[in-house]
Design a protein around this motif. Structure first.
Motif, PDB file in Angstrom:
ATOM      1  N   LYS A  13     -47.720   6.908  11.594  1.00  0.00           N
ATOM      2  CA  LYS A  13     -46.632   7.357  12.810  1.00  0.00           C
ATOM      3  C   LYS A  13     -47.180   8.655  13.299  1.00  0.00           C
ATOM      4  O   LYS A  13     -47.173   8.725  14.597  1.00  0.00           O
ATOM      5  CB  LYS A  13     -45.303   7.484  12.195  1.00  0.00           C
ATOM      6  CG  LYS A  13     -44.305   7.611  13.184  1.00  0.00           C
ATOM      7  CD  LYS A  13     -44.192   6.327  13.987  1.00  0.00           C
ATOM      8  CE  LYS A  13     -42.940   6.519  15.204  1.00  0.00           C
ATOM      9  NZ  LYS A  13     -42.898   5.500  16.110  1.00  0.00           N
ATOM     10  N   THR A  72     -35.393   3.598  14.418  1.00  0.00           N
ATOM     11  CA  THR A  72     -36.649   4.378  14.544  1.00  0.00           C
ATOM     12  C   THR A  72     -36.968   4.633  16.047  1.00  0.00           C
ATOM     13  O   THR A  72     -37.534   5.765  16.174  1.00  0.00           O
ATOM     14  CB  THR A  72     -37.750   3.639  13.942  1.00  0.00           C
ATOM     15  OG1 THR A  72     -37.897   2.460  14.898  1.00  0.00           O
ATOM     16  CG2 THR A  72     -37.351   2.988  12.345  1.00  0.00           C
ATOM     17  N   PRO A 106     -40.191   8.792  12.512  1.00  0.00           N
ATOM     18  CA  PRO A 106     -39.155   7.792  12.203  1.00  0.00           C
ATOM     19  C   PRO A 106     -39.975   6.383  11.909  1.00  0.00           C
ATOM     20  O   PRO A 106     -40.448   5.527  12.659  1.00  0.00           O
ATOM     21  CB  PRO A 106     -38.635   7.806  13.495  1.00  0.00           C
ATOM     22  CG  PRO A 106     -39.695   8.424  14.289  1.00  0.00           C
ATOM     23  CD  PRO A 106     -40.359   9.269  13.810  1.00  0.00           C
ATOM     24  N   ILE A 107     -40.284   6.198  10.556  1.00  0.00           N
ATOM     25  CA  ILE A 107     -40.814   4.889  10.047  1.00  0.00           C
ATOM     26  C   ILE A 107     -39.733   3.835   9.774  1.00  0.00           C
ATOM     27  O   ILE A 107     -38.603   4.450   9.385  1.00  0.00           O
ATOM     28  CB  ILE A 107     -41.722   5.084   8.813  1.00  0.00           C
ATOM     29  CG1 ILE A 107     -40.695   6.052   7.707  1.00  0.00           C
ATOM     30  CG2 ILE A 107     -42.971   6.371   9.327  1.00  0.00           C
ATOM     31  CD1 ILE A 107     -41.581   5.968   6.494  1.00  0.00           C
ATOM     32  N   LEU A 108     -40.286   2.856   9.578  1.00  0.00           N
ATOM     33  CA  LEU A 108     -39.526   1.742   9.055  1.00  0.00           C
ATOM     34  C   LEU A 108     -39.850   1.413   7.587  1.00  0.00           C
ATOM     35  O   LEU A 108     -41.047   0.935   7.301  1.00  0.00           O
ATOM     36  CB  LEU A 108     -39.375   0.513   9.899  1.00  0.00           C
ATOM     37  CG  LEU A 108     -38.746  -0.822   9.173  1.00  0.00           C
ATOM     38  CD1 LEU A 108     -37.288  -0.526   8.861  1.00  0.00           C
ATOM     39  CD2 LEU A 108     -38.612  -2.154  10.271  1.00  0.00           C
ATOM     40  N   PRO A 143     -35.872   7.788  10.641  1.00  0.00           N
ATOM     41  CA  PRO A 143     -36.411   7.008   9.846  1.00  0.00           C
ATOM     42  C   PRO A 143     -35.387   5.959   8.902  1.00  0.00           C
ATOM     43  O   PRO A 143     -34.175   6.270   8.949  1.00  0.00           O
ATOM     44  CB  PRO A 143     -36.637   7.707   8.809  1.00  0.00           C
ATOM     45  CG  PRO A 143     -36.749   9.187   9.348  1.00  0.00           C
ATOM     46  CD  PRO A 143     -35.783   9.216  10.091  1.00  0.00           C
ATOM     47  N   LEU A 195     -44.632   1.182  15.949  1.00  0.00           N
ATOM     48  CA  LEU A 195     -43.543   0.728  14.771  1.00  0.00           C
ATOM     49  C   LEU A 195     -44.333   0.706  13.508  1.00  0.00           C
ATOM     50  O   LEU A 195     -45.488   0.112  13.461  1.00  0.00           O
ATOM     51  CB  LEU A 195     -42.976  -0.491  14.989  1.00  0.00           C
ATOM     52  CG  LEU A 195     -42.088  -0.697  13.814  1.00  0.00           C
ATOM     53  CD1 LEU A 195     -41.112   0.123  13.695  1.00  0.00           C
ATOM     54  CD2 LEU A 195     -41.442  -2.188  13.973  1.00  0.00           C
TER      55      LEU A 195
END
Length: 544
Positions: A425, A523, A458-460, A528, A432
């Motif tokens: 990221k 995200t 902001p990861i998933l 996150p 994404l």
């Protein structure tokens, strides 16, 4: 200028945009003063994984850098460097060192001595005026040849000492080598002469950015392509000639074509024997093109060899193959692609009940299948974790763009995927970035989800929670029955919320897609997200 500031200025000249680390290491403060973003993690290993991903996702154009404290910091960091070494990732590691009067005296931990087997270059600086030369050597090594970690140990009193005026630094060059033209001609002749060739592509294709050439060669030869886990996404898996990736779990079409190949041509790979890669069938004629000559004949006996950059190698092969084919492809494409298509259809038909299973606890395959059909795959970078997540996702996830899947597994440290997603990221903020892990993996590095929150990464994070170390159940039956040794648990969605992120627990199959959409939206807002899916204790994999 103090040596720490000289190091920071050199990092800036080398294009380093962020320095990941854990204090106390004076290079961190000096980097901030030089306007290099400093990112502090909760444990050293995760920071190294983040640096690792920066290098991978940029094909080594940006080198991930990590700095840590002498003593416990260097001791804790060993696993992260060893992981990068095993997976051939170029990172620069800048450990502090004990004061020079105590260097290399037991029990003081020496990075220079102890890291030599997991780095391609390790150096200890004992004079402040030697800092520019040491950094030049390190960056030259990390940018050239086989990508692997380099290390420069900087004693704390050296970092605080003055470097005499007049020092200079020019960014290290990035060079490429090409294979012997006579050897290229031999390999081209063998490829054209083969009736059932298979191309096996590794991550050397990623580092060389040779995706276009790989596709051109495959289409010219009408040859099916598979990749190593590390090379996954080097060839679009939506392509009619794709066999998918090789790992511990593989597709039926991959197994069939490797078994029946009369020539397997490895490009940009090591062909190393590993439990987490596809094995080369015995007795096959193998061609091997790699950057590192020490890989030749190491694990796989090889009749045809090329040493050089994957892009230059493929460029040269394309010229030779086109010359031999004269009029172009020979009309095998329909036969080959129809065979692949039928094998894939039959294989997927057997797995579709698991991929679409409508039960609770959830099938992990249903979660991953819905994930792939909900996100924008072309604009997603995804990575697995060790164990079941790797073996469940790798055969079925179909990347269509280069560097959109971070595959790994020469060494299999639990919790590696979180740092990879965070580093990805940082390197590709428009994507994404997803890590898929299990309840064992989060136990190793889960606290660094807070790093993602705090550092605005902001990861998933997709967690498959079966409240068990499921793949150990068969080999730990007594320990489980007597002492419940394979039982692990937690409410990880609430954990994510407690750390300031988005968390949601999903228990019903009908909730999967909507939950994924909510998490992706979070995200995009900069938060996150962790999705916790309560799954069955699955132990079935696509293994042949």
């Amino acid at each position: 200028m103090k040596a720490a500031s000289v190091v920071a200025q050199i990092l800036k000249r080398e294009g380093v945009q962020c320095l990941i680390g854990y204090p106390v290491n004076h290079v961190i403060e000096a980097a901030a003063e030089a306007d290099i973003r400093t990112i502090i993690v909760r444990q050293e290993r995760t920071g190294l994984h983040m640096a690792d991903a920066i290098s991978r996702v940029t094909s080594g154009d940006r080198i991930g850098v990590f700095a840590m404290q002498h003593g416990p910091g260097t001791e804790n960091s060993f696993g992260g460097v060893a992981q990068a070494f095993g997976d051939s990732v170029p990172i620069v590691v800048l450990p502090g060192g004990y004061p020079r009067r105590l260097l290399n005296i037991p029990p003081n931990f020496s990075s220079f001595l102890n890291y030599q087997h997991v780095t391609k270059w390790a150096e200890q600086v004992v004079l402040p005026e030697s800092v520019p030369d040491a950094m030049r050597r390190a960056f030259t090594q990390v940018k050239n040849g086989r990508p692997r970690p380099v290390l420069v140990e900087l004693p704390v009193d050296v970092l605080g000492a003055e470097v005499p005026d007049g020092w200079s630094y020019t960014p290290a060059p990035k060079m490429r080598t090409a294979p012997d033209p006579k050897a290229v001609a031999q390999v081209a002749a063998a490829l054209v002469g083969a009736e059932r060739p298979v191309i096996y592509a590794g991550q050397g294709v990623h580092y060389a950015k040779a995706w276009k050439q790989l596709r051109e060669l495959a289409e010219l030869l009408e040859a099916p392509v598979t990749t190593s886990l590390q090379g996954k996404s080097a060839f679009p898996e939506s392509h009619p000639l794709s066999l998918g990736s090789g790992g511990r779990s593989i597709s039926a079409q991959l197994h069939h074509f490797l078994t029946n190949a009369d020539l397997i041509f490895g490009i940009g790979c090591s062909l190393a024997i590993t439990n987490y890669g596809v094995g080369m069938p015995n007795g096959k004629k193998i061609g091997h093109a790699t950057l590192d000559p020490t890989d030749i004949n190491k694990d796989a006996p090889t009749e045809l060899t090329l040493v050089g950059d994957a892009a230059l190698t493929l460029d040269a092969l394309l010229v030779e193959v086109r010359d031999r084919l004269k009029g172009g492809p020979r009309g095998r494409l329909t036969t080959v692609t129809q065979e692949i298509k039928q094998l894939k259809a039959d294989w997927l038909a057997k797995w579709m009940p698991r991929l679409t299973q409508d039960t609770a606890p959830l099938s992990p395959y249903r979660v991953l299948w819905d994930l792939m059909h909900t996100v924008d795959v072309a604009n997603t970078i995804i990575t697995h974790d060790a164990g079941s997540p790797r073996d469940q996702i790798s055969p079925f996830w179909e990347p269509v763009t280069p560097l959109s899947y971070i595959g790994w597994g020469k060494t299999t440290q639990l919790g590696y995927g979180l740092g990879l997603a965070m580093g990805a990221k940082l390197a590709a903020p428009e994507k994404l970035c997803v890590n898929v892990w299990g309840d064992a993996a989060i136990g190793f590095t889960g606290m660094d989800f807070e790093t993602a929150v705090r550092e605005r990464i902001p990861i998933l994070s997709v967690l498959l929670n079966n409240f068990s170390m499921a793949i150990e159940l068969k080999i730990m039956q007594t320990a489980t029955e007597k002492y419940r040794s394979t039982d692990i648990s937690g409410n990880y969605a609430e954990f994510a919320k407690a750390l300031g992120g988005w968390g949601e627990r999903v228990t019903e199959p009908g909730q999967i897609v909507a939950a994924i959409k909510r998490a992706v939206a979070k995200t995009r807002e900069g938060t996150p997200a962790l999705l916790e899916f309560i799954t069955e204790k699955a132990v079935d994999f696509s293994i042949f």
